[in-house]
Design a protein around this motif. Sequence first.
Motif, PDB file in Angstrom:
ATOM      1  N   SER A  55      60.171  58.432  40.257  1.00  0.00           N
ATOM      2  CA  SER A  55      59.228  57.314  40.951  1.00  0.00           C
ATOM      3  C   SER A  55      58.704  58.546  41.775  1.00  0.00           C
ATOM      4  O   SER A  55      57.395  58.112  42.340  1.00  0.00           O
ATOM      5  N   ALA A  56      59.400  59.290  42.559  1.00  0.00           N
ATOM      6  CA  ALA A  56      58.845  60.233  43.510  1.00  0.00           C
ATOM      7  C   ALA A  56      57.590  61.020  42.724  1.00  0.00           C
ATOM      8  O   ALA A  56      56.748  61.638  43.769  1.00  0.00           O
ATOM      9  N   LEU A  57      57.767  61.473  41.467  1.00  0.00           N
ATOM     10  CA  LEU A  57      56.681  62.353  41.024  1.00  0.00           C
ATOM     11  C   LEU A  57      55.413  61.614  40.630  1.00  0.00           C
ATOM     12  O   LEU A  57      54.449  62.336  40.446  1.00  0.00           O
ATOM     13  N   GLN A  58      55.458  60.379  40.788  1.00  0.00           N
ATOM     14  CA  GLN A  58      54.134  59.413  40.622  1.00  0.00           C
ATOM     15  C   GLN A  58      53.154  59.988  41.582  1.00  0.00           C
ATOM     16  O   GLN A  58      53.578  59.716  42.790  1.00  0.00           O
ATOM     17  N   GLY A  59      52.112  60.234  41.142  1.00  0.00           N
ATOM     18  CA  GLY A  59      50.867  60.630  42.045  1.00  0.00           C
ATOM     19  C   GLY A  59      51.048  61.711  42.609  1.00  0.00           C
ATOM     20  O   GLY A  59      49.956  62.318  43.315  1.00  0.00           O
ATOM     21  N   LEU A  60      52.033  62.597  42.449  1.00  0.00           N
ATOM     22  CA  LEU A  60      51.953  64.173  42.933  1.00  0.00           C
ATOM     23  C   LEU A  60      51.125  65.125  42.000  1.00  0.00           C
ATOM     24  O   LEU A  60      50.985  64.688  40.773  1.00  0.00           O
ATOM     25  N   ASP A  61      50.432  66.178  42.830  1.00  0.00           N
ATOM     26  CA  ASP A  61      49.720  67.025  42.102  1.00  0.00           C
ATOM     27  C   ASP A  61      51.021  67.759  41.115  1.00  0.00           C
ATOM     28  O   ASP A  61      52.076  67.653  41.366  1.00  0.00           O
ATOM     29  N   SER A  62      50.226  68.829  40.177  1.00  0.00           N
ATOM     30  CA  SER A  62      51.097  69.395  39.354  1.00  0.00           C
ATOM     31  C   SER A  62      52.355  70.284  39.881  1.00  0.00           C
ATOM     32  O   SER A  62      53.253  70.376  39.659  1.00  0.00           O
ATOM     33  N   ILE A  63      51.628  71.098  40.802  1.00  0.00           N
ATOM     34  CA  ILE A  63      52.419  71.713  41.639  1.00  0.00           C
ATOM     35  C   ILE A  63      53.757  71.257  42.178  1.00  0.00           C
ATOM     36  O   ILE A  63      54.916  71.748  41.993  1.00  0.00           O
ATOM     37  N   SER A  64      53.410  70.227  42.893  1.00  0.00           N
ATOM     38  CA  SER A  64      54.497  69.541  43.348  1.00  0.00           C
ATOM     39  C   SER A  64      55.419  68.886  42.392  1.00  0.00           C
ATOM     40  O   SER A  64      56.699  68.934  42.883  1.00  0.00           O
ATOM     41  N   GLN A  65      54.997  68.419  41.309  1.00  0.00           N
ATOM     42  CA  GLN A  65      55.938  67.946  40.407  1.00  0.00           C
ATOM     43  C   GLN A  65      56.613  68.963  39.815  1.00  0.00           C
ATOM     44  O   GLN A  65      58.029  68.701  39.442  1.00  0.00           O
ATOM     45  N   TYR A  66      56.243  70.187  39.529  1.00  0.00           N
ATOM     46  CA  TYR A  66      56.985  71.264  39.097  1.00  0.00           C
ATOM     47  C   TYR A  66      58.012  71.718  40.002  1.00  0.00           C
ATOM     48  O   TYR A  66      59.350  72.075  39.541  1.00  0.00           O
TER      49      TYR A  66
END
Length: 298
Positions: A55-66
Amino acid sequence: MTESKLAVCSWGIYTDQFANAADLTATVQAQSDAPVRSNSADTDHAVTTDPDLDSALQGLDSISQYAFRALHDALPDRDTAMLKRAGLLLLSTWGPMDNTVSFLDSMLEAQGRYASPRHFTRSVYSTVASHAAIYFGIHGPCETLTHGQWPVCALLDRAADLLASHRVDHVIACWADQASKIAKDLCRRGVTALHRHEFSRFTSDETGYGSVAVVLKRPEEATASQVILEIPNTNTADPCSDASLDIHSFPTDRAVRLAGSIATAKLGSGKSPICFTETDPRGQSRIVRLTPKSRHAQ
């Protein structure tokens, strides 16, 4: 330059080649023919889904997701008391390149009247670390670095400084970079027009991406099963073996090699100590020695 010395508590990884620490550890075992150690902390990471993380990863940019995935791997227990006395250091060489360009493009339209606030907030380098500190509950210093000369050793040096100040008891060092067609094109131009041949490794069809996170503390507080990491103040080091790892190139890929060295040291699959060597574009090198606490000279 003074010697930096740190203890590795845990680590995590998420890249185009390794889903987590267990995945990388298994690769190191296979390459070294080391016996499988079922009691190794790094091989006990279960590959499970986390609805809260997803849920936290939704909407985050690629670097933030990694970065979030690597930090989640490095902090499986989310020790609230530990995180209250922990700092976060993040280094990204390219940063959110695509969002930066998208924001600049929006500024060029209609004399900047419709500049995108969404792309702007995602183009700020420190956004990744800020979001991570909030989500994981990290209460100590939160800093973002960006440079290409010593992406690994500079962050480790800063972690050692923070720990020596006793402002925190743990420092979480994180490296993250994305794959970017824009950055790849700029690297090609840099090689051909500016003769910056050190950028050529980012122009192949197998350019990687991802993040590594390492939880560090003062070496005197290490347990027998943990690894001691040392950056001597001279490059004249005792003979030691380098851990080999075949990985795709991206700006902070040296952190992946550091993670491979940590896994090798923990598995005891090579001669002790294990060495990690970081070399800058001018050919100067810095050496990192990794030794299990049980074998480290007191």
